[in-house]
Design an enzyme around this catalytic site. Structure first.
Site, PDB file in Angstrom:
ATOM      1  N   LYS A   1       0.837  -1.206   0.000  1.00  0.00           N
ATOM      2  CA  LYS A   1       0.000   0.000   0.000  1.00  0.00           C
ATOM      3  C   LYS A   1       0.875   1.261   0.000  1.00  0.00           C
ATOM      4  O   LYS A   1       2.100   1.161   0.212  1.00  0.00           O
ATOM      5  CB  LYS A   1      -0.924  -0.018   1.230  1.00  0.00           C
ATOM      6  CG  LYS A   1      -0.188  -0.046   2.570  1.00  0.00           C
ATOM      7  CD  LYS A   1      -1.123  -0.383   3.732  1.00  0.00           C
ATOM      8  CE  LYS A   1      -0.347  -0.403   5.039  1.00  0.00           C
ATOM      9  NZ  LYS A   1      -1.196  -0.838   6.174  1.00  0.00           N
TER      10      LYS A   1
ATOM     11  N   ARG B   1     -10.545  -0.315  14.710  1.00  0.00           N
ATOM     12  CA  ARG B   1     -10.274   0.518  13.547  1.00  0.00           C
ATOM     13  C   ARG B   1     -11.122   0.024  12.372  1.00  0.00           C
ATOM     14  O   ARG B   1     -11.926   0.771  11.849  1.00  0.00           O
ATOM     15  CB  ARG B   1      -8.781   0.482  13.215  1.00  0.00           C
ATOM     16  CG  ARG B   1      -8.358   1.467  12.170  1.00  0.00           C
ATOM     17  CD  ARG B   1      -6.858   1.453  11.924  1.00  0.00           C
ATOM     18  NE  ARG B   1      -6.384   0.226  11.293  1.00  0.00           N
ATOM     19  CZ  ARG B   1      -5.174   0.066  10.772  1.00  0.00           C
ATOM     20  NH1 ARG B   1      -4.296   1.059  10.814  1.00  0.00           N
ATOM     21  NH2 ARG B   1      -4.812  -1.069  10.223  1.00  0.00           N
TER      22      ARG B   1
ATOM     23  N   TYR C   1      16.751  29.966   8.327  1.00  0.00           N
ATOM     24  CA  TYR C   1      15.580  30.687   8.830  1.00  0.00           C
ATOM     25  C   TYR C   1      15.605  30.802  10.349  1.00  0.00           C
ATOM     26  O   TYR C   1      15.960  29.862  11.050  1.00  0.00           O
ATOM     27  CB  TYR C   1      14.301  29.923   8.452  1.00  0.00           C
ATOM     28  CG  TYR C   1      13.861  30.105   7.017  1.00  0.00           C
ATOM     29  CD1 TYR C   1      13.604  31.366   6.485  1.00  0.00           C
ATOM     30  CD2 TYR C   1      13.677  28.992   6.211  1.00  0.00           C
ATOM     31  CE1 TYR C   1      13.181  31.504   5.173  1.00  0.00           C
ATOM     32  CE2 TYR C   1      13.250  29.122   4.895  1.00  0.00           C
ATOM     33  CZ  TYR C   1      13.002  30.390   4.380  1.00  0.00           C
ATOM     34  OH  TYR C   1      12.579  30.524   3.089  1.00  0.00           O
TER      35      TYR C   1
ATOM     36  N   MET D   1      12.237  24.268   2.697  1.00  0.00           N
ATOM     37  CA  MET D   1      11.408  23.474   1.782  1.00  0.00           C
ATOM     38  C   MET D   1      12.227  22.631   0.817  1.00  0.00           C
ATOM     39  O   MET D   1      11.943  21.466   0.587  1.00  0.00           O
ATOM     40  CB  MET D   1      10.471  24.403   0.998  1.00  0.00           C
ATOM     41  CG  MET D   1       9.453  23.659   0.167  1.00  0.00           C
ATOM     42  SD  MET D   1       8.436  24.761  -0.818  1.00  0.00           S
ATOM     43  CE  MET D   1       7.519  25.644   0.427  1.00  0.00           C
TER      44      MET D   1
END
Ligand SMILES: *Cc1c(COP(=O)(O)O)cnc(C)c1O
Length: 345
Positions: A33, A128, A242, A290
């Protein structure tokens, strides 16, 4: 090249599947998955099928379609989310096996696709997915004559061998399924390691195949190298990145490498994580941004062209510890910008 390179060692993946398979005397499937835990569903599934896996597990029908197209008609593909509204055509056309988890899904499946293979998920305490013991008791005499191909449940605490939940769920699974002739499955990676009484007829490992805990003997599968874009000298007292979170305590050499939190190198691991140049450890300094990470390379004796963040010593678990998360999250966050290279046998 400005993109980082993610190398996926398919022989290592196969070795992990074989090692887990060798611990059991039942069938070992493969959970693929979330795009094969971030490493590429098609490539991963093809390698595992070649190694001998015959049953594949995905979270949703769309993922099953990708696996079917990669593997052709033979393997079984089971869908944990079961038979969702709108999925009937996909389940039929792609020959997917939904693991039905509620009365609603059982009704939907048996009405829409009578005779189409299905499995049943039982809830043994995780709360679940799956039928509760009382629901199952009321329905089993109706469901079992429809010949489910698998009855399964999932362990909540299998990564903690001493946790009393494991034995409780095992006992509940026995109470719910003893005496039926349908094949049974309870164990994922953690359950395989708990021992043979958890194995039943089918195991469904995921994370261990990809080199993650709790399979501590796993061979690493993912290698990630980040190219150095620029190296600069920083005076004592200057800051990097930063919010000025890091101040040089000495004259330092700072390498800026390509990749950041947009590539799954999550910001939270920043101050605790390191990159590596061969055996040398280079700490991350300042905030992860980023697209970029700044690294202290002052102590290296040569200028690196790239630094690695995943290798055979620093694994997804190392990064997960630094970020206060789990290897699963590091793997499945690995970003779409990497150039991916697959090592084959
Ligand atoms: C994800 C999942 C697995 C595989 O679990 P791992 O811990 O990655 O081995 C097996 N069964 C179910 C129901 C799952 O959701």
């Amino acid at each position: 090249m400005g993109t980082a390179s993610l190398t996926i060692d398919l022989p290592a993946l196969i070795a992990n599947w074989r090692a887990l398979d060798a611990m059991t005397s039942c069938e070992t499937g493969a959970t693929v998955k979330a795009n094969g835990y971030g490493l590429g569903a098609e490539k991963v599934a093809r390698a595992l099928a070649q190694a001998g896996a015959r049953t594949f597990y995905v979270a949703m029908a769309e993922e099953g379609t990708i696996i079917r197209q990669a593997l052709g008609p033979d393997p079984k593909i089971c869908v944990f989310s079961g038979h969702m509204r709108g999925d009937t055509d996909m389940i039929a056309d792609m020959q997917l096996i939904p693991m039905l988890n509620s009365v609603e899904q059982l009704t939907r499946h048996l009405e829409a696709l009578p005779g189409h293979p299905f499995g049943v998920q039982l809830d043994t305490g995780m709360n679940r997915l799956g039928l509760e013991p009382a629901e199952w008791a009321a329905l089993r005499e109706i469901v079992l004559p429809q010949n489910p191909v698998l009855v399964m449940s999932h362990l909540a605490c299998a990564d903690e061998p001493e946790h009393p939940m494991n034995a409780r769920q095992l006992a509940t699974f026995h109470e719910m399924t003893d005496g039926i002739s349908t094949p049974r499955s309870l164990a994922a990676t953690g359950g395989i390691l708990l021992g043979p009484e958890y194995h039943f007829d089918m195991c469904r490992p995921g994370v261990g195949l990809y080199g993650g805990a709790p399979f501590s003997d796993a061979t690493p599968v993912a290698y990630l190298d980040l190219p150095v874009i620029q190296i600069r000298d920083v005076e004592e007292g200057e800051t990097v990145g930063y919010s000025n979170t890091w101040t040089a305590k000495r004259m330092s050499r700072i390498a800026t490498v390509s990749s950041g939190y947009a590539d799954g190198l999550i910001r939270a691991m920043g101050p605790n994580a390191s990159l590596r140049f061969g055996a040398d450890i280079c700490p991350i300094v300042g905030r992860i941004s980023m697209d970029l990470i700044t690294v202290d390379v002052t102590d290296l004796t040569e200028e690196p062209r790239a630094l690695s963040i995943l290798d055979d010593k620093q694994t997804v678990e190392t990064l997960a510890d630094a970020a206060g998360t789990i290897g699963y999250e590091i793997l499945t966050s690995l970003g779409g910008r990497y150039s991916r290279r697959y090592v084959t046998g």
